[in-house]
Write a protein that holds these residues in place. Structure first.
Motif, PDB file in Angstrom:
ATOM      1  N   GLY A   1       0.819  -1.213   0.000  1.00  0.00           N
ATOM      2  CA  GLY A   1       0.000   0.000   0.000  1.00  0.00           C
ATOM      3  C   GLY A   1       0.847   1.255   0.000  1.00  0.00           C
ATOM      4  N   HIS A   2       0.264   2.354   0.476  1.00  0.00           N
ATOM      5  CA  HIS A   2       0.934   3.655   0.368  1.00  0.00           C
ATOM      6  C   HIS A   2       2.247   3.772   1.138  1.00  0.00           C
ATOM      7  CE1 HIS A   2      -0.865   4.933   4.232  1.00  0.00           C
ATOM      8  NE2 HIS A   2      -1.835   4.159   3.843  1.00  0.00           N
ATOM      9  N   PRO A   3       2.459   3.042   2.254  1.00  0.00           N
ATOM     10  CA  PRO A   3       3.778   3.168   2.909  1.00  0.00           C
ATOM     11  C   PRO A   3       4.913   2.711   1.987  1.00  0.00           C
ATOM     12  CG  PRO A   3       2.192   2.217   4.426  1.00  0.00           C
ATOM     13  CD  PRO A   3       1.531   2.225   3.080  1.00  0.00           C
ATOM     14  N   MET A   4       4.654   1.676   1.214  1.00  0.00           N
ATOM     15  CA  MET A   4       5.665   1.210   0.252  1.00  0.00           C
ATOM     16  C   MET A   4       5.894   2.260  -0.839  1.00  0.00           C
ATOM     17  SD  MET A   4       7.674  -1.158  -0.860  1.00  0.00           S
ATOM     18  CE  MET A   4       7.275  -2.854  -0.429  1.00  0.00           C
ATOM     19  N   VAL A   5       4.807   2.882  -1.289  1.00  0.00           N
ATOM     20  CA  VAL A   5       4.926   3.897  -2.344  1.00  0.00           C
ATOM     21  C   VAL A   5       5.773   5.074  -1.857  1.00  0.00           C
ATOM     22  CG1 VAL A   5       3.609   5.468  -3.843  1.00  0.00           C
ATOM     23  CG2 VAL A   5       2.735   3.179  -3.345  1.00  0.00           C
ATOM     24  N   GLU A   6       5.575   5.440  -0.603  1.00  0.00           N
ATOM     25  CA  GLU A   6       6.347   6.543  -0.026  1.00  0.00           C
ATOM     26  C   GLU A   6       7.850   6.202  -0.039  1.00  0.00           C
ATOM     27  OE1 GLU A   6       4.728   7.754   3.735  1.00  0.00           O
ATOM     28  OE2 GLU A   6       6.414   9.112   4.116  1.00  0.00           O
ATOM     29  N   CYS A   7       8.174   4.963   0.335  1.00  0.00           N
ATOM     30  CA  CYS A   7       9.586   4.532   0.335  1.00  0.00           C
ATOM     31  C   CYS A   7      10.145   4.508  -1.088  1.00  0.00           C
ATOM     32  CB  CYS A   7       9.724   3.140   0.954  1.00  0.00           C
ATOM     33  SG  CYS A   7       9.317   3.094   2.684  1.00  0.00           S
ATOM     34  N   LEU A   8       9.338   4.000  -2.036  1.00  0.00           N
ATOM     35  CA  LEU A   8       9.815   3.932  -3.427  1.00  0.00           C
ATOM     36  C   LEU A   8      10.060   5.333  -3.971  1.00  0.00           C
ATOM     37  CD1 LEU A   8       7.579   1.081  -4.932  1.00  0.00           C
ATOM     38  CD2 LEU A   8       9.983   0.966  -4.257  1.00  0.00           C
ATOM     39  N   ARG A   9       9.178   6.252  -3.642  1.00  0.00           N
ATOM     40  CA  ARG A   9       9.352   7.633  -4.118  1.00  0.00           C
ATOM     41  C   ARG A   9      10.680   8.198  -3.606  1.00  0.00           C
ATOM     42  NH1 ARG A   9       8.254   9.591  -8.388  1.00  0.00           N
ATOM     43  NH2 ARG A   9       6.001   9.668  -8.363  1.00  0.00           N
ATOM     44  N   LYS A  10      10.995   7.916  -2.348  1.00  0.00           N
ATOM     45  CA  LYS A  10      12.268   8.407  -1.787  1.00  0.00           C
ATOM     46  C   LYS A  10      13.449   7.784  -2.530  1.00  0.00           C
ATOM     47  CE  LYS A  10      10.693   9.574   2.827  1.00  0.00           C
ATOM     48  NZ  LYS A  10      10.103   8.809   3.914  1.00  0.00           N
ATOM     49  N   THR A  11      13.308   6.507  -2.893  1.00  0.00           N
ATOM     50  CA  THR A  11      14.422   5.805  -3.552  1.00  0.00           C
ATOM     51  C   THR A  11      14.638   6.280  -4.975  1.00  0.00           C
ATOM     52  OG1 THR A  11      13.936   3.848  -2.249  1.00  0.00           O
ATOM     53  CG2 THR A  11      15.318   3.511  -4.176  1.00  0.00           C
ATOM     54  N   VAL A  12      13.544   6.466  -5.731  1.00  0.00           N
ATOM     55  CA  VAL A  12      13.706   6.770  -7.165  1.00  0.00           C
ATOM     56  C   VAL A  12      13.727   8.263  -7.466  1.00  0.00           C
ATOM     57  CG1 VAL A  12      12.610   4.601  -7.844  1.00  0.00           C
ATOM     58  CG2 VAL A  12      11.231   6.679  -7.748  1.00  0.00           C
ATOM     59  N   GLY A  13      13.355   9.095  -6.493  1.00  0.00           N
ATOM     60  CA  GLY A  13      13.325  10.547  -6.736  1.00  0.00           C
ATOM     61  C   GLY A  13      11.976  10.993  -7.285  1.00  0.00           C
ATOM     62  N   GLN A  14      11.883  12.278  -7.591  1.00  0.00           N
ATOM     63  CA  GLN A  14      10.596  12.895  -7.957  1.00  0.00           C
ATOM     64  C   GLN A  14      10.159  12.584  -9.388  1.00  0.00           C
ATOM     65  OE1 GLN A  14       8.310  14.383  -5.942  1.00  0.00           O
ATOM     66  NE2 GLN A  14       9.783  13.527  -4.482  1.00  0.00           N
ATOM     67  N   ASP A  15      11.097  12.258 -10.258  1.00  0.00           N
ATOM     68  CA  ASP A  15      10.768  12.187 -11.684  1.00  0.00           C
ATOM     69  C   ASP A  15       9.892  11.014 -12.138  1.00  0.00           C
ATOM     70  OD1 ASP A  15      11.848  14.528 -12.312  1.00  0.00           O
ATOM     71  OD2 ASP A  15      13.716  13.744 -13.183  1.00  0.00           O
ATOM     72  N   PRO A  16      10.217   9.780 -11.784  1.00  0.00           N
ATOM     73  CA  PRO A  16       9.425   8.673 -12.372  1.00  0.00           C
ATOM     74  C   PRO A  16       7.923   8.807 -12.093  1.00  0.00           C
ATOM     75  CG  PRO A  16      11.406   7.816 -11.367  1.00  0.00           C
ATOM     76  CD  PRO A  16      11.328   9.271 -10.962  1.00  0.00           C
ATOM     77  N   PHE A  17       7.151   8.511 -13.135  1.00  0.00           N
ATOM     78  CA  PHE A  17       5.683   8.577 -13.052  1.00  0.00           C
ATOM     79  C   PHE A  17       5.184   7.264 -12.452  1.00  0.00           C
ATOM     80  CE2 PHE A  17       1.396   8.225 -14.778  1.00  0.00           C
ATOM     81  CZ  PHE A  17       0.921   9.527 -14.722  1.00  0.00           C
ATOM     82  N   PHE A  18       4.463   7.369 -11.347  1.00  0.00           N
ATOM     83  CA  PHE A  18       3.910   6.177 -10.683  1.00  0.00           C
ATOM     84  C   PHE A  18       2.434   6.025 -11.070  1.00  0.00           C
ATOM     85  CE2 PHE A  18       6.726   6.051  -6.550  1.00  0.00           C
ATOM     86  CZ  PHE A  18       7.826   5.701  -7.315  1.00  0.00           C
ATOM     87  N   ASP A  19       2.145   5.002 -11.864  1.00  0.00           N
ATOM     88  CA  ASP A  19       0.755   4.674 -12.208  1.00  0.00           C
ATOM     89  C   ASP A  19       0.292   3.625 -11.198  1.00  0.00           C
ATOM     90  OD1 ASP A  19      -1.651   3.947 -13.486  1.00  0.00           O
ATOM     91  OD2 ASP A  19      -0.629   2.594 -14.895  1.00  0.00           O
ATOM     92  N   MET A  20      -0.570   4.051 -10.273  1.00  0.00           N
ATOM     93  CA  MET A  20      -1.028   3.136  -9.220  1.00  0.00           C
ATOM     94  C   MET A  20      -2.235   2.353  -9.728  1.00  0.00           C
ATOM     95  SD  MET A  20       1.169   4.072  -7.059  1.00  0.00           S
ATOM     96  CE  MET A  20       0.649   2.643  -6.141  1.00  0.00           C
ATOM     97  N   HIS A  21      -2.072   1.067  -9.918  1.00  0.00           N
ATOM     98  CA  HIS A  21      -3.197   0.228 -10.336  1.00  0.00           C
ATOM     99  C   HIS A  21      -3.868  -0.293  -9.071  1.00  0.00           C
ATOM    100  CE1 HIS A  21      -4.695  -3.523 -12.725  1.00  0.00           C
ATOM    101  NE2 HIS A  21      -5.679  -2.778 -12.250  1.00  0.00           N
ATOM    102  N   MET A  22      -4.974   0.362  -8.703  1.00  0.00           N
ATOM    103  CA  MET A  22      -5.618   0.108  -7.417  1.00  0.00           C
ATOM    104  C   MET A  22      -6.650  -1.018  -7.536  1.00  0.00           C
ATOM    105  SD  MET A  22      -4.024   2.307  -5.554  1.00  0.00           S
ATOM    106  CE  MET A  22      -4.940   2.097  -4.044  1.00  0.00           C
ATOM    107  N   MET A  23      -6.192  -2.234  -7.285  1.00  0.00           N
ATOM    108  CA  MET A  23      -7.109  -3.386  -7.305  1.00  0.00           C
ATOM    109  C   MET A  23      -7.634  -3.583  -5.887  1.00  0.00           C
ATOM    110  SD  MET A  23      -4.899  -5.742  -9.887  1.00  0.00           S
ATOM    111  CE  MET A  23      -3.384  -4.845  -9.602  1.00  0.00           C
ATOM    112  N   VAL A  24      -8.470  -2.623  -5.488  1.00  0.00           N
ATOM    113  CA  VAL A  24      -8.957  -2.588  -4.102  1.00  0.00           C
ATOM    114  C   VAL A  24     -10.447  -2.307  -4.077  1.00  0.00           C
ATOM    115  CG1 VAL A  24      -6.724  -1.745  -3.229  1.00  0.00           C
ATOM    116  CG2 VAL A  24      -8.493  -0.086  -3.824  1.00  0.00           C
ATOM    117  N   SER A  25     -11.107  -2.814  -3.055  1.00  0.00           N
ATOM    118  CA  SER A  25     -12.487  -2.419  -2.786  1.00  0.00           C
ATOM    119  C   SER A  25     -12.426  -1.040  -2.117  1.00  0.00           C
ATOM    120  CB  SER A  25     -13.141  -3.412  -1.832  1.00  0.00           C
ATOM    121  OG  SER A  25     -13.132  -4.694  -2.423  1.00  0.00           O
ATOM    122  N   ARG A  26     -13.467  -0.274  -2.246  1.00  0.00           N
ATOM    123  CA  ARG A  26     -13.531   1.082  -1.674  1.00  0.00           C
ATOM    124  C   ARG A  26     -12.277   1.905  -2.018  1.00  0.00           C
ATOM    125  NH1 ARG A  26     -13.747   1.204   3.960  1.00  0.00           N
ATOM    126  NH2 ARG A  26     -14.357   3.367   3.716  1.00  0.00           N
TER     127      ARG A  26
END
Ligand SMILES: O=C(CO)[C@@H](O)[C@H](O)COP(=O)(O)O
Ligand SMILES: [Fe+2]
Length: 252
Positions: free
Chosen positions: A74-99
């Motif tokens: 979930g989002h805690p992992m995304v936060e860590c990945l953003r720190k690792t890869v920097g601001q540039d890469p575009f993150f397309d979140m494929h949300m296979m979630v209810s609600r």
């Protein structure tokens, strides 16, 4: 063949093109590796590696064990990945979630670029689109294989991208469903500038079907990550799509 013809017949008949489209720019070929197929203990370095191999964006699969029978992150992992890869890469979140409504703000805060939700998971797509935009992210709208493009069409002018699933969502490494291609062709005919993504079983053996149908955003998991030469696979996928786009523009 008969099954394909029957499915083709089930997509909506051509209607007048909507005029209030938010897609004014021409679309281009973009390749987004799905990191689901990578060694999940090394997600940060895998994301960096994919960008170095020429990925245009990263497709991050979020599964909640409820909308689909699998769990990822979930989002805690995304936060860590953003720190690792920097601001540039575009993150397309494929949300296979209810609600999907509940994760809009946390995903935006974590550094997601686009929030791609499933039409099947919400009763109020219009409100969710508004919330995603107000949170500063782009909007993607996904449909499972059993959902028609007719159901997606009313929202297509309000979103940045339509995702046509080419497998049942939940797992990487499944077989590409060619019978989803009429959905892509129909969307392309009706929304000439819309970003149309395909996801599931897409690789060198299936890319030409996707490109000919009109998809321009290509998710590829196992075919890219599992390759000894991901750079060449990404380049091959992009060339196939770019050639189809060029052919379509010449045919017009
Ligand atoms: O959303 C999903 C699966 O639910 C995909 O993003 C897959 O993870 C793509 O992997 P391949 O089918 O290309 O291996
Ligand atoms: Fe996905």
């Amino acid at each position: 063949m008969l099954r394909l013809a029957r499915l083709a017949a089930s997509v909506p008949r051509l209607q007048a093109r909507p005029t209030n489209s938010r897609h004014s720019m021409a679309y281009s070929a973009k390749i987004g590796p799905s990191i689901l197929s990578s060694d999940l203990s090394c997600l940060g370095s895998e994301c960096v590696r994919m960008m170095e191999c020429g990925a245009d964006y990263l497709h991050l699969d979020v599964m909640d064990g409820h909308f689909v029978p699998n769990i990822t992150f979930g989002h805690p992992m995304v936060e860590c990945l953003r720190k690792t890869v920097g601001q540039d890469p575009f993150f397309d979140m494929h949300m296979m979630v209810s609600r999907p409504e509940q994760w809009v703000k946390p995903m935006a805060a974590a550094g997601a670029s686009q929030y791609t939700f499933h039409l099947e998971a919400t009763t109020n797509p219009g409100n969710l689109i508004k919330e995603i935009r107000e949170s500063g992210m782009k909007v993607g709208l996904a449909i499972k294989p059993g959902t028609t493009v007719e159901e997606l069409a009313p929202w297509a002018n309000q979103v940045d991208m339509a995702l046509v699933m080419t497998v049942e969502p939940g797992f990487g490494g499944q077989k590409f469903m060619e019978d989803m291609m009429p959905k892509v062709s129909w969307l392309r005919s009706q929304f000439p500038s819309l970003d149309i993504e395909v996801d599931g079983g897409v690789g060198p053996d299936t890319i030409h079907k996707c490109a000919e149908a009109g998809a321009n955003m290509i998710v590829s998991g196992s075919a890219v990550i599992g390759s000894d030469d991901p750079r060449s696979v990404i380049a091959l996928l992009r060339t196939a799509v770019a050639e189809a786009i060029q052919k379509r523009s010449l045919d017009r």
